[in-house]
Design an enzyme around this catalytic site. Structure first.
Site, PDB file in Angstrom:
ATOM      1  N   THR A  51      -8.982   9.246   8.311  1.00 11.00           N
ATOM      2  CA  THR A  51      -8.232   8.070   7.766  1.00 11.00           C
ATOM      3  C   THR A  51      -8.003   6.973   8.837  1.00 11.00           C
ATOM      4  OG1 THR A  51      -6.375   9.170   7.674  1.00 11.00           O
ATOM      5  CG2 THR A  51      -7.335   9.366   5.919  1.00 11.00           C
TER       6      THR A  51
ATOM      7  N   GLY B 255      -8.157   3.879  10.650  1.00 14.95           N
ATOM      8  CA  GLY B 255      -8.704   2.663  10.367  1.00 14.95           C
ATOM      9  C   GLY B 255      -8.730   1.954   8.751  1.00 14.95           C
ATOM     10  N   THR B 256      -8.047   2.805   7.824  1.00 14.46           N
ATOM     11  CA  THR B 256      -8.014   2.620   6.422  1.00 14.46           C
ATOM     12  C   THR B 256      -7.366   1.272   6.347  1.00 14.46           C
ATOM     13  OG1 THR B 256      -6.150   3.840   6.327  1.00 14.46           O
ATOM     14  CG2 THR B 256      -8.269   4.743   5.503  1.00 14.46           C
ATOM     15  N   GLY B 257      -6.294   0.805   6.958  1.00 12.73           N
ATOM     16  CA  GLY B 257      -5.439  -0.336   6.813  1.00 12.73           C
ATOM     17  C   GLY B 257      -6.349  -1.743   7.212  1.00 12.73           C
ATOM     18  N   CYS B 258      -7.069  -1.508   8.548  1.00 10.76           N
ATOM     19  CA  CYS B 258      -8.092  -2.531   8.886  1.00 10.76           C
ATOM     20  C   CYS B 258      -9.142  -2.756   7.935  1.00 10.76           C
ATOM     21  CB  CYS B 258      -8.396  -2.230  10.263  1.00 10.76           C
ATOM     22  SG  CYS B 258      -7.141  -1.580  11.505  1.00 10.76           S
TER      23      CYS B 258
ATOM     24  N   LYS C 270       0.587  -1.117  -0.024  1.00 12.82           N
ATOM     25  CA  LYS C 270      -0.067  -0.154   0.187  1.00 12.82           C
ATOM     26  C   LYS C 270       0.693   1.234   0.039  1.00 12.82           C
ATOM     27  CE  LYS C 270      -1.764  -1.480   3.788  1.00 12.82           C
ATOM     28  NZ  LYS C 270      -2.655  -1.572   4.900  1.00 12.82           N
TER      29      LYS C 270
END
Length: 273
Positions: free
Chosen positions: A211, A213-216, A179
């Site tokens: 933004t 929690g975008t990865g989760c 990412k």
């Protein structure tokens, strides 16, 4: 009636008391994309949009118990792993996967830091993750700092992302979604690295503080797609679209890194009726 016979996702991750990331974001994502979410909580955190104020790891034996009882009864079509906190929990999860979920594809988000920079993984646990979990994973979803820590090199631009492909493949997972949210500039690039080659995604950076929690969310969205029988490419494509709209329609809560709007798919459904 919606069939959930495909789409069961067991989420192994930490809890976010603010509701924007961690297992709370995972459950919302899986549910809003039509899957069924079960959980094994690895750690409790006291956090909000401004930061992480405390971490309380769950006893390793109880993490294992949660995985065992879910798999023995409900089962899973995909497992999503997020925050693991300690080497002991990594070891317990690894053994539980061997014992109860050896044939279930795993999406591993190698969470190391919260959005505000607070460490969510013990420094000596990175090597344990590399040895015990990444080789068992179907797909890992590192951001650039996480990928750099895993392969021991700085990944700062698209050129160094490409240069790191072989090292990322060598970690042992079947695929890697690298990412590029930490890239400088207005253009962001993600790379889906798999056995047949590399798929490149690009998009414009959105100027927003919402933004958290975008990865989760992205990893759980990908896991849901895989659980529903989508290909890795289709799963990643849908997941990226889902996250983008969730950022664009964020509710504006909190005074720091605000949460996403995970419910936008339900809102569209209600508006259509």
């Amino acid at each position: 009636m919606v069939s959930l016979s495909r789409g069961r996702v067991l989420i192994i991750a930490g809890s976010d008391s603010g509701g924007g990331a961690g297992i709370q974001a995972d459950i919302k994502t899986v549910t809003c994309l039509g899957g069924f979410a079960a959980t094994a909580v690895t750690a409790l955190t006291a956090q909000n949009t401004k930061g992480v104020f405390g971490i309380h790891p769950v006893p390793e034996s109880f993490v294992r118990d949660q995985i065992a009882v879910v798999m023995e009864d409900i089962g899973a079509d995909c497992i999503k792993i997020g925050m693991l906190a300690t080497t002991g929990i990594i070891r317990a999860v690894s053994q539980a996967l061997d014992d109860f979920a050896a044939d279930v594809p795993v999406v591993l988000d190698p969470v190391m830091y919260a959005k505000g920079g607070h460490a969510l993984l013990e420094p000596d646990a990175v090597q344990a993750m590399k040895e015990m979990l990444i080789p068992k994973s179907f797909l890992i979803t590192p951001n650039l700092p996480e990928a750099g820590a895993l392969v021991g090199q700085d990944i700062l631009d698209e050129s160094s992302m490409v240069h790191a492909i072989d090292a990322l493949r060598a970690l042992g997972s079947s695929a890697v979604l690298l990412k590029g949210g930490h890239l400088d500039g207005d253009l962001l690039v993600d790379l889906l690295i798999h056995a047949d080659g590399v798929d490149r995604f690009q998009g414009e950076r959105m100027l927003t503080r919402h933004t958290h929690g975008t990865g989760c969310t992205l990893a759980s969205a990908v896991a849901t797609g895989l659980a529903q029988g989508l290909s890795p490419l289709a799963s990643v494509t849908r997941a990226r679209d889902y996250v983008r709209v969730a950022i664009e329609t964020a509710p504006g809560f909190g005074h720091g890194h605000g949460p996403l709007n995970h419910n936008h798919t339900l809102q569209v459904h209600r508006a259509a009726h």
